[in-house]
Each structure stands twice: as structure tokens, then as C-alpha cells.
Design a protein around this motif. Structure first.
Motif, PDB file in Angstrom:
ATOM      1  N   GLU A 436       0.825  -1.196   0.000  1.00 33.78           N
ATOM      2  CA  GLU A 436       0.000   0.000   0.000  1.00 33.78           C
ATOM      3  C   GLU A 436       0.863   1.252   0.000  1.00 33.78           C
ATOM      4  OE1 GLU A 436      -3.579  -0.044   2.699  1.00 33.78           O
ATOM      5  OE2 GLU A 436      -2.625   1.823   3.272  1.00 33.78           O
ATOM      6  N   PHE A 440       0.240   2.768  -3.448  1.00 35.89           N
ATOM      7  CA  PHE A 440      -0.944   3.619  -3.455  1.00 35.89           C
ATOM      8  C   PHE A 440      -0.774   4.907  -2.665  1.00 35.89           C
ATOM      9  CE2 PHE A 440      -2.473  -0.720  -4.125  1.00 35.89           C
ATOM     10  CZ  PHE A 440      -3.006  -0.529  -5.365  1.00 35.89           C
TER      11      PHE A 440
ATOM     12  N   TYR C 150      -7.507  -6.302  -5.597  1.00 35.38           N
ATOM     13  CA  TYR C 150      -7.099  -5.291  -4.620  1.00 35.38           C
ATOM     14  C   TYR C 150      -6.682  -3.977  -5.281  1.00 35.38           C
ATOM     15  CZ  TYR C 150      -4.072  -2.981  -1.238  1.00 35.38           C
ATOM     16  OH  TYR C 150      -3.466  -2.053  -0.445  1.00 35.38           O
ATOM     17  N   THR C 154      -8.459  -0.223  -4.741  1.00 37.03           N
ATOM     18  CA  THR C 154      -7.670   0.906  -4.268  1.00 37.03           C
ATOM     19  C   THR C 154      -7.347   1.865  -5.395  1.00 37.03           C
ATOM     20  OG1 THR C 154      -6.680  -0.818  -2.963  1.00 37.03           O
ATOM     21  CG2 THR C 154      -5.853   1.350  -2.599  1.00 37.03           C
ATOM     22  N   GLN C 157      -6.502   5.634  -5.010  1.00 36.78           N
ATOM     23  CA  GLN C 157      -5.287   5.939  -4.271  1.00 36.78           C
ATOM     24  C   GLN C 157      -5.440   7.056  -3.248  1.00 36.78           C
ATOM     25  OE1 GLN C 157      -2.273   4.826  -7.887  1.00 36.78           O
ATOM     26  NE2 GLN C 157      -1.635   6.314  -6.408  1.00 36.78           N
ATOM     27  N   SER C 161      -9.977   5.165  -0.335  1.00 35.27           N
ATOM     28  CA  SER C 161      -9.878   3.920  -1.088  1.00 35.27           C
ATOM     29  C   SER C 161      -8.838   2.993  -0.477  1.00 35.27           C
ATOM     30  CB  SER C 161      -9.535   4.214  -2.545  1.00 35.27           C
ATOM     31  OG  SER C 161      -8.231   4.689  -2.644  1.00 35.27           O
ATOM     32  N   ARG C 162      -7.780   3.590   0.090  1.00 33.53           N
ATOM     33  CA  ARG C 162      -6.801   2.726   0.754  1.00 33.53           C
ATOM     34  C   ARG C 162      -7.438   2.013   1.941  1.00 33.53           C
ATOM     35  NH1 ARG C 162      -2.967   6.865  -0.195  1.00 33.53           N
ATOM     36  NH2 ARG C 162      -3.292   7.692   1.887  1.00 33.53           N
ATOM     37  N   SER C 164     -10.587   1.297   2.245  1.00 34.56           N
ATOM     38  CA  SER C 164     -11.466   0.252   1.733  1.00 34.56           C
ATOM     39  C   SER C 164     -10.666  -0.949   1.274  1.00 34.56           C
ATOM     40  CB  SER C 164     -12.273   0.781   0.555  1.00 34.56           C
ATOM     41  OG  SER C 164     -12.956   1.912   0.943  1.00 34.56           O
ATOM     42  N   GLY C 165      -9.531  -0.674   0.633  1.00 35.97           N
ATOM     43  CA  GLY C 165      -8.695  -1.782   0.165  1.00 35.97           C
ATOM     44  C   GLY C 165      -8.258  -2.637   1.331  1.00 35.97           C
ATOM     45  N   ARG C 166      -7.861  -1.951   2.395  1.00 33.32           N
ATOM     46  CA  ARG C 166      -7.441  -2.695   3.576  1.00 33.32           C
ATOM     47  C   ARG C 166      -8.588  -3.547   4.111  1.00 33.32           C
ATOM     48  NH1 ARG C 166      -5.072   1.830   7.029  1.00 33.32           N
ATOM     49  NH2 ARG C 166      -4.840   2.794   5.017  1.00 33.32           N
TER      50      ARG C 166
END
Lengths: 493, 81, 489, 159, 125, 91
Positions: A436, A440, C150, C154, C157, C161-162, C164-166
Motif C-alpha cells: 500500500e 498507493f 485489490y 484501491t 489511491q 480507497s486505501r 477500503s482496500g485494507r
């Protein structure tokens, strides 16, 4: 060269080269590089030949000095040690391309000292897996220790302190091991492992033998950083020059686990370990489970990639110790397979870290922002390694975990199963955090066309090879287990 | 049949060991450790291990002590425990 | 049943995976990149359809990739059930690809290469789940699907969204590693075999009902992509992704992979017979029924269109699980059929939501007053889609719900029938107001002029899928036949 | 460090003429004794290690009596490194040579193919060769250990 | 009583080892730790050497020609094997000590102290 | 900390003492250590190597492999000390 000496050359060639490197490498890095790579390439090819040969003919007993076994020092080349030998030489070869680069950057002008120690370390590791003599094992243990003390202390800043800690802990470990050997020697009068294995059942397992076993094991646990004896490892490996971590992290703990397996099954017997000391057996599986979880949890607290990986190593040690002590063949298969897989995974991850450190000068999480854009190839390989650590199929890490969990299920050690699963989950958290941050974390208006800052080819090629190896080994783990690992397990298992 | 010389040496060795780790002055500790090594060397000689005794005399009591002193003179003599 | 060895199943899976490579390489030339996407999608549909006739005749295809664990190779086997899912997924991928192009270009999204590449990997994994010949292979592709989606979740970015990705990974990986993997290993240690067999591999294991119940629960929650409560939280969170992703995630690939996996497990691993004997259907039914009702109620309260659709999806997915839990032939058929019917319906709805966002920039239902008059085609498609989801004739959704209802009656659990009816009513409650607002309410003050239909790339796919939903009511025979074959009827 | 140096200066320890002379006279004897210990390891206590340490001690003695710089006239840094490497090389090289001549590793009897002395005599002689190697290595490394530790790595001023 | 006479040696070795071990893990001064390590090692060496002792035996150096002609009575000669092992162990010990001292000097260069707690304090700052 | 270390020491010592219970009596010529390998070395070392100092014979030949690594250990130590400590002349 007669073929019967081949495994000897596997070990002796890097050893000899080490001295030549120290003599002639002072002026030129090219000389160092040629010699190091040359000798390790020779070792890799020869060790694979040895492996092929051993799989065909079975155990080879080799006595240095041509004295028959209990009197001279016996070197044992059986499938297990041949696998380890091949693993060590191939991993060392892959690592050394990167090491050459990173040492050139971190320790300019001291390459000849570094690589002499480095090569002796590798040949010491090879000696460790080859030896069939309990005392020689101690000597080899000290060789690997002394070289790594020196190599680690070559780092900057706090590295000497970490190294000193390692000296003390390592010496405690070695002394305990030696004490165990002393007790065994007093009781049996021999040092040869095969001989010990024959004599021990005849004298019965009394207090002295049990104490000897205990001290040998504790000694090795200190050396392999088995929780709670792990204190020295994270600092030592993360503060050492990157080149050292590259070879120490994948190999040292795994070789020590190999030694534990060797001592447990080739000196003592499964009956002695698991039936006469059933309580200790389940106690150790519990300890391993705790080790796994605490290693993973401690990794969660780190803000530096290298340091985080070192804590993962602590957890992985728990996997293997637990697997061995599950007392069934599935668990042991898993542990041995995990030795192979884990060394490759660790190699892959550390190679990636080495490339990052080479380019960015460090591996703190803050530096990693947007790293996927700068070093896409490195990070792609890193991701494969990370998936393998998490245990995502079809990477290699999944399949060894498969056997380990299966072993836990078969043995009814649910705490171990839970620990493994939990640690996989924590690993997922750990690595996706990196992904991440690396992928990101970027400001909104960035369209992703930054300048590429890839590491040099010499660092990338081994990285990609190791990443590919993880997938290939994962996909071929069936044949691997059937045709190699099964042969490598102790008889009767 | 506890031989008196053995017992004497052994108790001296233990006393030296305890002293070596408890003396506050590191240089003194090192010297006591040298004595300890030398007593060890005598002990081994009485056990018939002449080679080991010889080695311990040169390495343990000799070089090792010199190295310790060299290092201590470059660092510090004081010790809190 | 004749199983033929063939490399085509592998190619069907790999085509989009390999397609990801040229997609990544043509980073700088969007036109070329998207041609690759479409080409891969077309080839994939073609391969899947070419495999279809043999499967319809009761045959199958098989390809062993590697021997990884004794007795459990990585193997692709195209049977009726897999074919069923693969057909839905590959056809809808093609439309999604078309739609993505329109959507992404109009909004000028960033990181489109990563988007298309991840998408390609995701559909590969979906097909892998469909064609997997044993549990291990399915697990492998299931994980691959989680990982490849994933980056899609995300995609934006940003912090949200991070997060949510997690959340997505925590739920999906957590359950699959924490629950499904141990369950799989327990099955393996009991049987030494993980093959999908009609009747279930556990048939001969002689496992006690308690163990069977444990396994059932582990598997049921282990494949959290199916969104059964309480492991549904990732789905609404994942709505931050671009709409084509949402449509694909929620319409086809990810959620259906979860439901499909659970159905697979019940049909071919645990075995309906064993579950019936151990009387364990109620576990599945209770969980599913609760999820259906709660999700439908929550959906009513959502103002964000995509979130409402997400909760609707959670509810609908549990229909499939519910069907399997009834353990009667009709019910299970209904559950399986609902995979296809819901897929076509829901993807239409998501496409519409995306089209509205692209054309009008609106996300919230309360802002959509009068929009239907400006975007009639989109709204018509939305209407058809929602009818299908509600289960009204003459749309595909009716067929599956009818089967489910009959199944409920057959199994003697009238309460389930009640659940289905109430839920359908609730579906109507949360869908019709959208359509009503669109057509009949006046637009809000200060609405910018010039809102018109979304670009053609968006509009065409959603019209086609809407029509497909309609067509499935009249010609459901292919899917019906596949479902029958899958259950060994 | 400076403090130590100053005290040493004041006491004139390092420069005491008596000590210096005594050392100068003693050192050759010590070295001969060291060599004796190495080569006579077959017949009496001693061998490569002990002899090597004694040889090393002789250089240490010079460094203690004079200073480090002066003692490096007797053995320079470069020579030290070469000797150390040579010593280790002799041992390992002998082992490899035995293997190359068709025997097992470190099987001195295999060197019979090189010069025929008879296997038993070769074993005795082989032990001698490696003892010399050990002696060389240990000597130079003891000296180098002392150099580094007593000058804190600078090789400029001794104790 | 018999037991004590036969074993008292071993017990004293254990005491020695434990003195060294305690210094290694309990003392805060790094040099003390090293001295402890050396004590530990020598105690183990002592244990090994005593394993080779036989009552009333000679040192392991024999008369070559006598042995070649007449052979040798095993009981009269001390067991040489532990001696060999311990020569190695002594050398290993000095090697470790050397390296450890070198590291100590580096630590002192960095922190100006050899007390573990003071170093940790400095690190904490 | 110190108390912990002391406790650990006591436990370790107790285990070690427990282990000595099985030991052969001190200096027993019939103990396994004195008979098994040792007698072979005492009897055969001289005829096989012609070295009267048994320790040297065993050290240099029978266990020459150990000795080789012993040399390597000390070599490593020298190398490590140079690598860790030595400062280049210029700085």
C-alpha cells in the motif's frame, strides 16, 4: 579430480578462494568479483551434481584423512545434506551478485576483507551441513559465528553493539552445545554421530543423556533465534551491511534448523525424543506456536522494512521448529520443505531490500512511498516473495505451510495450526502495508510517469531468478517432495 | 581419595573466577583472569594434558591477557559491577 | 461422462492473464492497449463457447497443470457447473471491457494501464475458479482473484480507497486463510483427496455430524466473497472503486466466485446427501435468510446508489447460498440459476449507475430526480434490471426465484418461502423509487442543462445486458441444462 | 588514551633502556624456541599453535618494549598479511592437494604419489607441513590482533 | 559419600561454568561479559580434559620405537582425544575473544562507555 | 534483571548437576570415554603415523579436518579484527 571428492571441493573451493581474495583483491574489485562468483558458481554446479549423485546412490560416507568412521572425522552426504548443500551454494551464488554491488557502495576499499570472510562463512555453512561429527559441528558453528560477528560489526552506527550482543548470545549457544557434546562424550566415548546413534540406545536414556540433548538443543535454539532466545537476531541482521544480511538471513537460521533435525534424528532417535519425552515434545510445539505469533506481532511494530523482515525470520523459525517437533512425517516433510522454501523467500525479499537500500540508502517505510513507480521490476519480484511469505498459492510458501498445517492437524496440535494461520494473516497485513505504501501512497495529481530508478542488472537478475524460483518450486512441489524430500527424511519416518 | 593439590587448585580456581567477575577495576579483573588461566593450566598439567596446559599458558594466560589489557587501556578501566 | 484431456481449459484461463502482458507494455498507446483487452475478451468468449457443446452432452474437459501435493494436482476440469459460471463470467467480461473503455476515457481516469491489467488477471482468476478441478486449485484461483482485485478497489489511491482496500483484504484474505484453508486441510487429512465429485468427497470419510457442521461453517464463512453476514462489510466499502469494477466485482467475478465456491463445496465436497443426513441445512438457511432480510432492509436506507446496489447484492447472493442450503434438487437448481440471472440483472444496474455518474456526475439517489427523462435508455435498462432482481416475469430473475420458492416448499420450510417473498417485496421498495424519481419527479432547481445519455461505449453494453436479462426468461435452457448436469440430475 | 600515554611517558616504561636491551637479547631466543616448539611438536608437547603463539609473542614483546612503529620494522603490515594467508593456505592447500592426488581430503598418504616416502612417513611429514602452516598463520594473526587491539586500529602508537 | 568422592570434580566444574554463565548474562559491563565467556569456556574445557583422565596414567607422549616393537598398554596412557578437542576449543575461544574485543573498541569509539545500561541510555536519547 | 540472570544460572546449574548423576566416576579407566575411541588412538597412532606425541598425531591427522578449521577460525578472527577495527592511514 576424482568424483568421490566432489562434495569436498564444493566446500573447499570457496575456502581456498577466500584466502586468494584476501591476498589479491586489495587493489581491484574485478578480481574479487571474478573469484567470488567463479568459486560459488563452481560450488553450485558441483553441489547439484552431488545432489543428483546422492539421490541415485544414497548416503555417501566420506572420511577426511581416510581414517575409518568413528576415528577420523566423517562427512555425511545423504539426500538431506545434499539438498542443503545445493541450497546453500545456489543461494550464496545468487546473493553474491547483489552483495558485490552493495559492498562496493557501502564498504568501499574493504571488499577484500569482506569477501574473504563472506566466502569462509559460506564454506562454513557448507561444512556444517556436511559434517557427521558432533565436535566438528561445534568448530564449524564457531566458524560461521566468528565470520558473521566480523561481518556484522563492519556495519555502521549501532552495528557493533548488535554484533557484540550476538557474540555473547552466540557464545552462550555454542558453549551450551559444547556442553551437550561433553556430556555425550563422557557417556559414550565417541563423537561420531552415527556411532553415537548406535551407542545411545544401549546405554539407555538416563539423566546425562537427557541433559546432553537439552543443552545441545538450547544451544542450537540460541543460534537459530528461537523465541524467546531471539533477542540478538533482529538488530544483528538489520544493522549489518546489507550484503551480510543477504546471505545470513536466508541461510543461517535454516542451516541451524537443519542441524537440529540432524541431531534429533541422526544422533538421538524419534522414540527417545517423542515417546520418552512426550511432555517436552508438546511443550516445544507450544513454544513454537508462541514463537510464531510473537515473531509476527513484533514484526507489526516495525517501521523499517529490513527490521520487519528479521522479525518475520524469528516467526519462521517457529514454523520449522514446530514442524519438526510435531512428531509426524507430514510435519517433518513440511519443515524440511520449508527450510528450502523459506530460504528462497527470504533471499528474494532481502535481494529486493538490497536493491532498495542500494538506490534509496535505507528501507524505512517513509522512504518507500511510490517505490513501485521507481523500481517496478524489483517491487514485482518483492511482491512475489511477499505472497510466498503470506502463503498465497501457487508460490512455494503455500505448499510448505500446507504440510505444516496438515502435520499440525494430524498431530492434533491445534495451537500450532492456529498460530500458523494467524501468522499468515499477520504476514498479509505486514506485506500489504508495504504494498500500500509503495503503490498507493501518492499525491492525487500524479499520473505515474516518474523517472525509473531501477537497481543495476546485477542486482535485478538474481532477484528475478529467485522470484521465478518461488513459483516454479511451488508448482513442482509435488515431485520435489516425492523424489527428494521424502528421501531426505530420517529412516522410519 | 581427594588429592589435596587438586582440591586446592580447584578451590583457588573458583575463588579466582568469582574475583574476576566481581572486581570493579577491569584491569585487575583481567589480571585475576590471567591468574585463573594459569591455575587452569596447572590443573591440566596435573591431569596429564601437557599440550593443553602449554597452549593455555601461551594463549590463555599470555596472549589473551595482553589483548584484554590492550583493549582496556584504549577504553576504560572502570566498571560498575 | 467422458472426460477429455485438452489444453483449451488452460488457454481459456490464461488468455487474459497473458493478455495482461501486452496491456502493460502498451502503456503509452491507449488505443492499442484497449484493443488487446477486447481481443482477449473475445478470444476468451470464443474458447468458452467452443467448449460448451461437449459439456452440454454430459462430457467434460480436463487439464493437469502440475502435481503439487500427493493426490491433489493443480487441475482444470470443465464440468457443467464450472461451465455455467465461466459462461456467465466470460460473456459479461466482454461487455464490461467495452463499458470500461467508455467509462474510463470519459472520466479521464489515472493509471488506466494498471486498471486494465488487473482486470485481465482478475477475469483469469475467475475462470480459474470456475474451471478448477479440485478444492486446492479453486482456492489458488480464489486467492489470486482476491489479490488481483485489490489494486482495482484501491484504484483512486486516496485515503478512503486505501482504507477500503485494507478492509477488503482483511475480510477476504482473513477468512480464506483463517477459515477456508484449515477446513480444506481437515478435509484433505480425512480423505486424502480434494476432487470435486458429484455427491461429495466426504461421502466415504465417515465424518461425524459435528465435524461436518464445523467444516460447513468454516467453508460458509471462509469464502467471504459471497458476502454472508457477518462477513459482508467489505462489499459496501469496496464501492469506492470505479463503477466498471463495482459492476464486475458485484455483478460477476468476485461475489459470484464466493457464492459459486460455497455451492461447489456443498455440492461436490461435503455432499448434499451427507448434509441432509446430518440435518445441517438449517445452518446455511439461517445464515442466508438473515443476510437476505437484513441486507434488504439496510439497502432501503442507502442514498448512495452504488451502496444501495451493494447491499442489494449482499441480499441476492444469499439467495444462492439459501438455494444450496435447502438441499433439495429444485432449490439447489434455483440457487445455481440465480448466479446467472442475478449476474445479468445486477451488472445492468451497475452499468446504469456508472452511466449516470459519467453523464451527470451524480452518485446520490436524492439528486437523481427527473434524470430518467434525459437518459431514457439508461433508465429503461435500469428498470428491466431491477425487475429481474425483484423476480418479476418476464425477466430471468423470475425463473431462479420461482425455483427457489418451489424448493422452499418442497423442503417443507415455509418460513423460507416467506423470506423470499418479503425480500422480493423489499427489493421492489428499494428499486422502484429510483425509477419513479427518474421519470416522474421534476428535476431539482439549478440543474445544469445539457445532461444527456452516456457515450455509446457505455450505453451499448448496458442495453445488451438488459436485453439478455429479458431473453433469459424465454430461453433459459442452456443454463438450466447446465445446472441440472451439475447436480447430477 | 592520551592519559595512558602521558603516564607511560612519565614512568619511562616504554623507553627503559634495561628493558629494551633485555628484549633485544631475548627476542631471538624466544623466536628460536618458538620454531623449536613448532618443529618438535612430534616429540614433545607443543606444535603449530603453541609455537606460533610464542613466535607472535616475540613480536608483541618488541612492540611493548619499544613501540608499535618500531616493531613493524621487524614485520610489516603487508608481510603479516601475506604470512597469515600463506599459513592458512598451506593447511587448506595440503588438504586439497591430497584430494587432487587421488586420495581423500587431508589424506597425507596420498601425497606418496608426489614423492614416494611411504604412506606412514608421509603422514608424519604431512602433519609437520600443516603444523608449519598453523604456526605461520597463528603467529601473524596473533601479531595482527595485538597491533589492532593495542592501537585501536590505527597502527600508529602502541600501548 | 562414595558419590561425592567420585563426582566432586564435576560439581566444581559446574560451579565454574555457572560463574561464567552468570557473568555473561547478568553483568552489565561488556568486558565482564567477555571474561565470563572465557571462564565458561575454560570450565567446559576442564570438563572435557577430566573426561580423559585415568587414575595412574602417563602423559600421551610415548617412545616411538618401544611402541612399534612392543605395543602399548592402553590403561597407562591418558586419553589424548579430549586434549585434541580442547586445543581446538582454546583456539576458538581466543579467536572469539579477539573479535569481541575489537567490537568492544568500536563500541567505545561510538558511545564512550562499556556499560550496557549507559549505552542503552545513550541510544534512547 | 540480575535476579533473573541469577535464577537462570541456578536452573541451568541444577540441570547440569542432575546430569552428572549418570557420569562414570572421575578418572575411571573403564569409563566409555577412556575406552572406546581412546584406546584405538593410543594403540594405533604411533604405528600409523610415526608420531610419538599422540596429541599431535590425532590433532594433525585423525582429526586434521578439525584442526584445519581451527586454523581457519583464527584466520577469520585476524581478518575480522582488521575488518572491524583498522582505520585507513589517511583518516
Amino acid at each position: 579430480m576424482s568424483a568421490s571428492n566432489l562434495h569436498m571441493y564444493v566446500m573447499a573451493v570457496p575456502l581456498l578462494t577466500a584466502m586468494f581474495v584476501n591476498l589479491f583483491g586489495r587493489r581491484s574489485d574485478t578480481v574479487i568479483a571474478t573469484m567470488t562468483i567463479g568459486s560459488l558458481a563452481f560450488s553450485s554446479i558441483a553441489s547439484i551434481a552431488v545432489l543428483a549423485n546422492v539421490l541415485e546412490v544414497g548416503r555417501i560416507s566420506y572420511v577426511a584423512g581416510n581414517w575409518r568412521a568413528p576415528f577420523g572425522i566423517e562427512l555425511v552426504v545423504d539426500p538431506l545434506s545434499a539438498v542443503m548443500l545445493a541450497l546453500i551454494s545456489v543461494i550464496a551464488l545468487l546473493a553474491s551478485f547483489s552483495t558485490l554491488k552493495s559492498v562496493g557502495q557501502e564498504l568501499p576499499g574493504r571488499g577484500h576483507q569482506f569477501f574473504a570472510l563472506y566466502l569462509i562463512l559460506i564454506s562454513g555453512l557448507m561444512g556444517l551441513v556436511l559434517t557427521g561429527d558432533a565436535f566438528n559441528l561445534y568448530v564449524m558453528l564457531e566458524i560461521t559465528s566468528i565470520t558473521s560477528y566480523g561481518l556484522i560489526a563492519m556495519g555502521k552506527g549501532r552495528a557493533p553493539l548488535a554484533s557484540f550482543n550476538y557474540v555473547i548470545m552466540g557464545s552462550v549457544g555454542a558453549c551450551f552445545y559444547l556442553l551437550g557434546v561433553a556430556y555425550l562424550y563422557l557417556m559414550t566415548g565417541t563423537l561420531n554421530m552415527a556411532d553415537l546413534a548406535q551407542i545411545l540406545p544401549t546405554i539407555g536414556g538416563g539423566a546425562a543423556v537427557a541433559t546432553a540433548l537439552g543443552f545441545m538443543l538450547v544451544g542450537l535454539w540460541v543460534k537459530m533465534a528461537f523465541f524467546p532466545l531471539h533477542g540478538w537476531l533482529p538488530n544483528a541482521y538489520s544493522l549489518a551491511p546489507t550484503g551480510v544480511a543477504l546471505v545470513a538471513a536466508p541461510l543461517m537460521t535454516k542451516v541451524t534448523i537443519y542441524l537440529m533435525v540432524r541431531i534429533m534424528f541422526w544422533v538421538f532417535s524419534a522414540d527417545f525424543l517423542f515417546i520418552e519425552h512426550a511432555l517436552a515434545q508438546s511443550g516445544i510445539v507450544w513454544a513454537a506456536s508462541i514463537a510464531i505469533i510473537s515473531g509476527s506481532v513484533m514484526a507489526l511494530g516495525q517501521r523499517d522494512l529490513k527490521k520487519m523482515l528479521t522479525y518475520i525470520i524469528v516467526a519462521e523459525v517457529g514454523y520449522m521448529v514446530g514442524g519438526v517437533w510435531l512428531a509426524n512425517s507430514t510435519g517433518l516433510t513440511g519443515a524440511v520443505l520449508h527450510i528450502v522454501n523459506d530460504s528462497l523467500m527470504t533471499l528474494c525479499l532481502f535481494l529486493a531490500v538490497a536493491a532498495i537500500v542500494y538506490k534509496l540508502g535505507g528501507s524505512e517505510f517513509d522512504r518507500l512511498q511510490g517505490i513501485y513507480r521507481k523500481m517496478p521490476i524489483t517491487m514485482a519480484a518483492f511482491t512475489v516473495g511477499a505472497f510466498s511469505m503470506i502463503g498465497v498459492p501457487p508460490t512455494a510458501g503455500f505448499f510448505s505451510k500446507w504440510y505444516l498445517i496438515l502435520g499440525g492437524v494430524e498431530a492434533g496440535h491445534w495451537e500450532y495450526v492456529i498460530a500458523l494461520v494467524l501468522s499468515s494473516l499477520i504476514n498479509a497485513v505486514l506485506f500489504f502495508r508495504i504494498i500500500e505504501i509503495g503503490y498507493f501512497f501518492k499525491d492525487e495529481n500524479d499520473h505515474g510517469h516518474e523517472k525509473l530508478e531501477e537497481a543495476p542488472l546485477a542486482m535485478q537478475a538474481p532477484l528475478l531468478i529467485s522470484a521465478a524460483a518461488l513459483i516454479v518450486i511451488g508448482l513442482s512441489s509435488g515431485p520435489l517432495v516425492e523424489s527428494i524430500i521424502k528421501l531426505a527424511l530420517p529412516a522410519g519416518f | 581419595m581427594i588429592s589435596s593439590i587438586d582440591l586446592m587448585l580447584l578451590s583457588l580456581v573458583v575463588i579466582c573466577a568469582i574475583a574476576a567477575i566481581n572486581v570493579k577495576d577491569l584491569l585487575a579483573a583481567t589480571m585475576i583472569f590471567g591468574v585463573y588461566s594459569f591455575l587452569m593450566c596447572l590443573l591440566w598439567a596435573t591431569m596429564g594434558a601437557v599440550d593443553v596446559a602449554f597452549t593455555e599458558a601461551t594463549i590463555g594466560a599470555g596472549i589473551s591477557t595482553i589483548l584484554f589489557i590492550g583493549a582496556i587501556l584504549h577504553t576504560t578501566r572502570r566498571s560498575k559491577d | 461422462m467422458s472426460i477429455q484431456t485438452s489444453i483449451w481449459p488452460l488457454l481459456a484461463v490464461l488468455v487474459s492473464l497473458l493478455g495482461a502482458i501486452p496491456i502493460m507494455l502498451s502503456d503509452r498507446t491507449p488505443n492499442l492497449r484497449e484493443s488487446w483487452t477486447l481481443l482477449a475478451a473475445l478470444i476468451k468468449v470464443a474458447i468458452v463457447i467452443s467448449l460448451l457443446p461437449h459439456v452440454l452432452n454430459g462430457g467434460g474437459w480436463e487439464f493437469v497443470i502440475a502435481e503439487v501435493v500427493p493426490g491433489v494436482p493443480l487441475v482444470l476440469r470443465v464440468d457443467a457447473m464450472g461451465m455455467f459460471f465461466a459462461l456467465v463470467a466470460s460473456i459479461l467480461w466482454f461487455f464490461t471491457s467495452l463499458y470500461s473503455i467508455g467509462y474510463m476515457r470519459t472520466l479521464n481516469e489515472h493509471a488506466q494501464t494498471r486498471y486494465f491489467a488487473s482486470f485481465a488477471v482478475a477475469i483469469s482468476a475467475t475462470l480459474g475458479v470456475a474451471f478448477a478441478g479440485n478444492l486446492l486449485t479453486m482456492y489458488l484461483f480464489y486467492e489470486l482473484l482476491s489479490l488481483s482485485t485489490y489494486p482495482l478497489v484501491t484504484h483512486e489511491q486516496n485515503a478512503e480507497s486505501r482504507k477500503s482496500g485494507r478492509k477488503y483484504l482483511t475480510y477476504i484474505l482473513g477468512t480464506s486463510i483463517g477459515l477456508a484453508l484449515p477446513a480444506m486441510l481437515i478435509v484433505y487429512s480425512l480423505t486424502g483427496n480434494l476432487d470435486f465429485q458429484v455427491g461429495g468427497v466426504m461421502a466415504e470419510s465417515g465424518a461425524s455430524p459435528e465435524l461436518l457442521a464445523l467444516l460447513l461453517v468454516l467453508f460458509l464463512f471462509g469464502f467471504a466473497k459471497s458476502g454472508v453476514m457477518p462477513f459482508h462489510g467489505w462489499l459496501p466499502a469496496a464501492m469506492v472503486a470505479p463503477t466498471p469494477v463495482s459492476s464486475f466485482l458485484h455483478g460477476v467475478a468476485v461475489v459470484k466466485a464466493g457464492a459459486f465456491s460455497i455451492l461447489r463445496i456443498i455440492f461436490h465436497i461435503l455432499g448434499p446427501e451427507q448434509l441432509q443426513q446430518a440435518n445441517l441445512g438449517w445452518i446455511v438457511c439461517t445464515v442466508a435468510a438473515t443476510t437476505i432480510l437484513v441486507a434488504s432492509l439496510v439497502a432501503l436506507t442507502q442514498d448512495n446508489l452504488k451502496r444501495r446496489l451493494a447491499y442489494s447484492t449482499i441480499g441476492q447472493l444469499s439467495y444462492m447460498v439459501l438455494g444450496a442450503g435447502m438441499l433439495t434438487a429444485v432449490g439447489m437448481t434455483g440457487g445455481l440459476l440465480h448466479i446467472a440471472m442475478h449476474a445479468f440483472g445486477k451488472i445492468t444496474l451497475f452499468f446504469c449507475a456508472g452511466a449516470i455518474y459519467v453523464a451527470a456526475g451524480k452518485k446520490y439517489i436524492s439528486q437523481m430526480d427527473g434524470l430518467g427523462r434525459r437518459m431514457p435508455i439508461t433508465y429503461l435498462a435500469f428498470f428491466l434490471g431491477s425487475l429481474s432482481i425483484i423476480g418479476m416475469p418476464p425477466l430471468g430473475g423470475f425463473i431462479s426465484k420461482w425455483n427457489l420458492a418451489i424448493g422452499a416448499v418442497e423442503s417443507g420450510q415455509l418460513i423460507l418461502l416467506l423470506v423470499i417473498l418479503i425480500s422480493s417485496l423489499l427489493n421492489a421498495f428499494y428499486f422502484f423509487p429510483i425509477v419513479y424519481r427518474g421519470f416522474f419527479l421534476p428535476a431539482a432547481e439549478g440543474e445544469p442543462e445539457g445532461i444527456k445519455e452516456a457515450p455509446l461505449f457505455c450505453l451499448v453494453p448496458l442495453s445488451i445486458t438488459a436485453l439478455c436479462s429479458l431473453a433469459l426468461f424465454f430461453w433459459p435452457s442452456v443454463f438450466y441444462r447446465l445446472a441440472q448436469l451439475a447436480l447430477g440430475l | 588514551m592520551k592519559e595512558v600515554q602521558a603516564r607511560a611517558e612519565a614512568l619511562k616504561v616504554g623507553e627503559s633502556i634495561i628493558i629494551q636491551t633485555a628484549v633485544r637479547i631475548l627476542v631471538p631466543f624466544i623466536q628460536i624456541f618458538g620454531l623449536y616448539v613448532i618443529v618438535h611438536g612430534h616429540y614433545s608437547p607443543g606444535g603449530g599453535f603453541q609455537g606460533g603463539v610464542i613466535l607472535g609473542a616475540s613480536f608483541v614483546l618488541i612492540a611493548l618494549a619499544y613501540d608499535l612503529k618500531y616493531s613493524m620494522n621487524y614485520m610489516s603490515e603487508r608481510v603479516n598479511i601475506i604470512l597469515g594467508n600463506t599459513g592458512a593456505l598451506i593447511f587448506v592447500g595440503t588438504g586439497v592437494l591430497c584430494a587432487l592426488f587421488g586420495g581423500l581430503f587431508l589424506d597425507y598418504a596420498a601425497l606418496d604419489a608426489l614423492i614416494p616416502l611411504g604412506p606412514v612417513e608421509w603422514r608424519s611429514f604431512g602433519i609437520f607441513i600443516v603444523e608449519v602452516g598453523v604456526g605461520l598463520a597463528v603467529m601473524s594473526i596473533m601479531v595482527s590482533l595485538f597491533w589492532d587491539l593495542s592501537s585501536n586500529g590505527g597502527l600508529d602508537e602502541g600501548l | 559419600m562414595e558419590l561425592i568422592v567420585a563426582k566432586y570434580n564435576y560439581w566444581i566444574y559446574v560451579v565454574l561454568m555457572m560463574i561464567g554463565f552468570y557473568a555473561m548474562i547478568g553483568k552489565r559491563n561488556l568486558v565482564k561479559k567477555l571474561i565470563g565467556m572465557n571462564i565458561f569456556q575454560t570450565a567446559i574445557i576442564l570438563l572435557f580434559i577430566s573426561a580423559g583422565v585415568k587414575h595412574g596414567s602417563k602423559i600421551p607422549i610415548v617412545d616411538k620405537y618401544e611402541v612399534l616393537e612392543k605395543g602399548v598398554d592402553v590403561a597407562t596412557i591418558v586419553n589424548p582425544l579430549p586434549h585434541v578437542l580442547m586445543l581446538t576449543a582454546i583456539v576458538v575461544g581466543i579467536a572469539v575473544t579477539g573479535v569481541a574485543l575489537a567490537i568492544l573498541l568500536r563500541i567505545y569509539r561510538e558511545y564512550g562507555t562499556l556499560e550496557e545500561d549507559e549505552i542503552l541510555e545513550k541510544l534512547g536519547k | 534483571m540480575k535476579a533473573l540472570a541469577f535464577a537462570a544460572t541456578l536452573v541451568t546449574g541444577a540441570i547440569l548437576l542432575y546430569g552428572t548423576m549418570d557420569f562414570p566416576a572421575w578418572g575411571d579407566p573403564q569409563s566409555p570415554a577412556a575406552t572406546h575411541l581412546a584406546s584405538y588412538f593410543i594403540e594405533n597412532a604411533v604405528p600409523e603415523t610415526h608420531v610419538p606425541n599422540l596429541v599431535t598425531a590425532v590433532l594433525g591427522d585423525y582429526r586434521g579436518y578439525d584442526t584445519m578449521f581451527e586454523t581457519v577460525v583464527i584466520y577469520c578472527a585476524g581478518l575480522a579484527v582488521i575488518a572491524v577495527l583498522r582505520r585507513s592511514k589517511k583518516s
